[in-house]
Design a protein around this motif. Structure first.
Motif, PDB file in Angstrom:
ATOM      1  N   LYS A   8       0.841  -1.196   0.000  1.00 23.63           N
ATOM      2  CA  LYS A   8       0.000   0.000   0.000  1.00 23.63           C
ATOM      3  C   LYS A   8       0.875   1.244   0.000  1.00 23.63           C
ATOM      4  O   LYS A   8       1.928   1.288   0.639  1.00 23.63           O
ATOM      5  CB  LYS A   8      -0.905   0.014   1.233  1.00 23.63           C
ATOM      6  N   MET A  26      -1.800  -1.089  -3.955  1.00 22.08           N
ATOM      7  CA  MET A  26      -3.019  -0.394  -3.550  1.00 22.08           C
ATOM      8  C   MET A  26      -2.673   1.038  -3.197  1.00 22.08           C
ATOM      9  O   MET A  26      -1.670   1.302  -2.535  1.00 22.08           O
ATOM     10  CB  MET A  26      -3.657  -1.083  -2.353  1.00 22.08           C
ATOM     11  N   TYR A  40      -7.082  -1.118  -5.821  1.00 16.45           N
ATOM     12  CA  TYR A  40      -6.059  -1.964  -6.426  1.00 16.45           C
ATOM     13  C   TYR A  40      -5.688  -1.378  -7.780  1.00 16.45           C
ATOM     14  O   TYR A  40      -6.558  -1.032  -8.580  1.00 16.45           O
ATOM     15  CB  TYR A  40      -6.591  -3.385  -6.589  1.00 16.45           C
TER      16      TYR A  40
END
Length: 82
Positions: A8, A26, A40
């Motif tokens: 992330k 992400m 995503y």
């Protein structure tokens, strides 16, 4: 990265571009609780892509590892990883 969680990244300091060593990830926008839906993103072949929510430009940099980002604060560590 199939079968696991995706790294992330966030951009709560307004960097014009985030470089990272992955093509699948992400984007969370800002640090929670001001984050946007965790989306995503799969870059595919191009080396850059924009997040559809926050318009952050992400650039693939093969010199970086999966856990690296430039700027470094953009990577969000997974504290639940074993």
């Amino acid at each position: 990265m199939s079968g696991g969680s995706y790294p992330k990244f966030r951009n709560d300091r307004g960097a014009p571009e985030i470089c990272m060593g992955v093509r699948e990830f992400m984007c969370i926008g800002e640090f929670p609780p001001q984050d946007h839906p965790h989306v995503y993103i799969n870059m595919g072949e191009p080396d850059t892509i924009l997040c559809p929510y926050c318009a952050t430009r992400f650039r693939f940099d093969p010199r970086l590892t999966t856990l690296d980002a430039n700027p470094p604060y953009s990577f969000v560590p997974d504290h639940n990883a074993v």
